[in-house]
Design an enzyme around this catalytic site. Structure first.
Site, PDB file in Angstrom:
ATOM      1  N   TYR A  18      40.566  36.418  84.017  1.00  0.00           N
ATOM      2  CA  TYR A  18      41.886  36.214  83.416  1.00  0.00           C
ATOM      3  C   TYR A  18      42.082  34.735  83.097  1.00  0.00           C
ATOM      4  O   TYR A  18      42.495  34.381  81.994  1.00  0.00           O
ATOM      5  CB  TYR A  18      42.987  36.713  84.360  1.00  0.00           C
ATOM      6  CG  TYR A  18      44.372  36.577  83.772  1.00  0.00           C
ATOM      7  CD1 TYR A  18      44.932  37.618  83.037  1.00  0.00           C
ATOM      8  CD2 TYR A  18      45.105  35.397  83.912  1.00  0.00           C
ATOM      9  CE1 TYR A  18      46.191  37.489  82.475  1.00  0.00           C
ATOM     10  CE2 TYR A  18      46.357  35.259  83.354  1.00  0.00           C
ATOM     11  CZ  TYR A  18      46.892  36.306  82.635  1.00  0.00           C
ATOM     12  OH  TYR A  18      48.137  36.168  82.062  1.00  0.00           O
ATOM     13  N   HIS A  22      42.221  32.507  79.276  1.00  0.00           N
ATOM     14  CA  HIS A  22      43.404  31.718  78.905  1.00  0.00           C
ATOM     15  C   HIS A  22      43.116  30.232  78.733  1.00  0.00           C
ATOM     16  O   HIS A  22      44.020  29.474  78.384  1.00  0.00           O
ATOM     17  CB  HIS A  22      44.510  31.901  79.953  1.00  0.00           C
ATOM     18  CG  HIS A  22      45.258  33.171  79.782  1.00  0.00           C
ATOM     19  ND1 HIS A  22      44.762  34.381  80.209  1.00  0.00           N
ATOM     20  CD2 HIS A  22      46.459  33.428  79.212  1.00  0.00           C
ATOM     21  CE1 HIS A  22      45.634  35.333  79.912  1.00  0.00           C
ATOM     22  NE2 HIS A  22      46.672  34.784  79.307  1.00  0.00           N
ATOM     23  N   TYR A  41      55.257  27.284  77.891  1.00  0.00           N
ATOM     24  CA  TYR A  41      54.815  28.578  78.412  1.00  0.00           C
ATOM     25  C   TYR A  41      53.797  28.318  79.525  1.00  0.00           C
ATOM     26  O   TYR A  41      52.800  27.635  79.312  1.00  0.00           O
ATOM     27  CB  TYR A  41      54.181  29.368  77.266  1.00  0.00           C
ATOM     28  CG  TYR A  41      54.014  30.852  77.462  1.00  0.00           C
ATOM     29  CD1 TYR A  41      54.106  31.460  78.695  1.00  0.00           C
ATOM     30  CD2 TYR A  41      53.732  31.661  76.367  1.00  0.00           C
ATOM     31  CE1 TYR A  41      53.943  32.824  78.849  1.00  0.00           C
ATOM     32  CE2 TYR A  41      53.568  33.026  76.503  1.00  0.00           C
ATOM     33  CZ  TYR A  41      53.670  33.597  77.746  1.00  0.00           C
ATOM     34  OH  TYR A  41      53.503  34.955  77.895  1.00  0.00           O
ATOM     35  N   TRP A  76      45.157  40.422  71.086  1.00  0.00           N
ATOM     36  CA  TRP A  76      45.122  39.788  72.410  1.00  0.00           C
ATOM     37  C   TRP A  76      45.382  40.816  73.510  1.00  0.00           C
ATOM     38  O   TRP A  76      44.698  40.843  74.526  1.00  0.00           O
ATOM     39  CB  TRP A  76      46.140  38.651  72.469  1.00  0.00           C
ATOM     40  CG  TRP A  76      46.160  37.951  73.791  1.00  0.00           C
ATOM     41  CD1 TRP A  76      47.065  38.117  74.803  1.00  0.00           C
ATOM     42  CD2 TRP A  76      45.220  36.980  74.264  1.00  0.00           C
ATOM     43  NE1 TRP A  76      46.755  37.303  75.869  1.00  0.00           N
ATOM     44  CE2 TRP A  76      45.621  36.598  75.559  1.00  0.00           C
ATOM     45  CE3 TRP A  76      44.083  36.399  73.709  1.00  0.00           C
ATOM     46  CZ2 TRP A  76      44.929  35.656  76.313  1.00  0.00           C
ATOM     47  CZ3 TRP A  76      43.393  35.462  74.465  1.00  0.00           C
ATOM     48  CH2 TRP A  76      43.816  35.103  75.742  1.00  0.00           C
ATOM     49  N   TRP A  77      46.401  41.652  73.307  1.00  0.00           N
ATOM     50  CA  TRP A  77      46.698  42.680  74.303  1.00  0.00           C
ATOM     51  C   TRP A  77      45.490  43.585  74.534  1.00  0.00           C
ATOM     52  O   TRP A  77      45.157  43.910  75.668  1.00  0.00           O
ATOM     53  CB  TRP A  77      47.885  43.519  73.871  1.00  0.00           C
ATOM     54  CG  TRP A  77      49.211  42.841  73.965  1.00  0.00           C
ATOM     55  CD1 TRP A  77      49.512  41.655  74.575  1.00  0.00           C
ATOM     56  CD2 TRP A  77      50.428  43.327  73.427  1.00  0.00           C
ATOM     57  NE1 TRP A  77      50.847  41.380  74.443  1.00  0.00           N
ATOM     58  CE2 TRP A  77      51.434  42.390  73.738  1.00  0.00           C
ATOM     59  CE3 TRP A  77      50.776  44.462  72.700  1.00  0.00           C
ATOM     60  CZ2 TRP A  77      52.766  42.562  73.356  1.00  0.00           C
ATOM     61  CZ3 TRP A  77      52.097  44.640  72.319  1.00  0.00           C
ATOM     62  CH2 TRP A  77      53.077  43.692  72.654  1.00  0.00           C
TER      63      TRP A  77
END
Length: 104
Positions: A18, A22, A41, A76-77
């Site tokens: 993960y 990113h 963010y 992306w999802w």
């Protein structure tokens, strides 16, 4: 600016993956987020509970919600679906948090 916070989950065996995905995020995803008014963010990982805590400042709810319908967000999802629980549309399962305190 509107401050938002939400929580998601990450699979117990996918913490490193993960984070790798990113850092950095896709440049086109970064561009879409910025062009839709997202600022500051950040996502934090609670390793013991496999929880992701995210905060973001947005210019408007409408622009923030519009991100979900972009092609890059949809891709992306789909890309992230194997490392975290997701809804049938591939969006991450998340819960919005209520702000109870803010010190400026």
């Amino acid at each position: 600016m509107i401050r938002k916070a939400f929580v998601m989950q990450v699979n117990a065996d996918a913490h490193e993956e993960y984070q790798r995905r990113h850092n950095p995020i896709w440049p086109e995803l970064e561009a879409v987020l910025k062009s839709h008014g997202a600022h500051h963010y950040a996502i934090y990982l609670d390793q013991e509970r496999n929880l992701l805590f995210a905060t973001v400042e947005i210019e408007s709810e409408e622009r923030w919600n519009a991100v979900a319908s972009t092609d890059v967000c949809q891709r992306w999802w789909k890309h992230m679906r194997d490392v975290m629980p997701a809804n049938p549309d591939n969006s991450p399962i998340s819960a919005e948090l209520k702000e109870v305190f803010y010190l400026q």
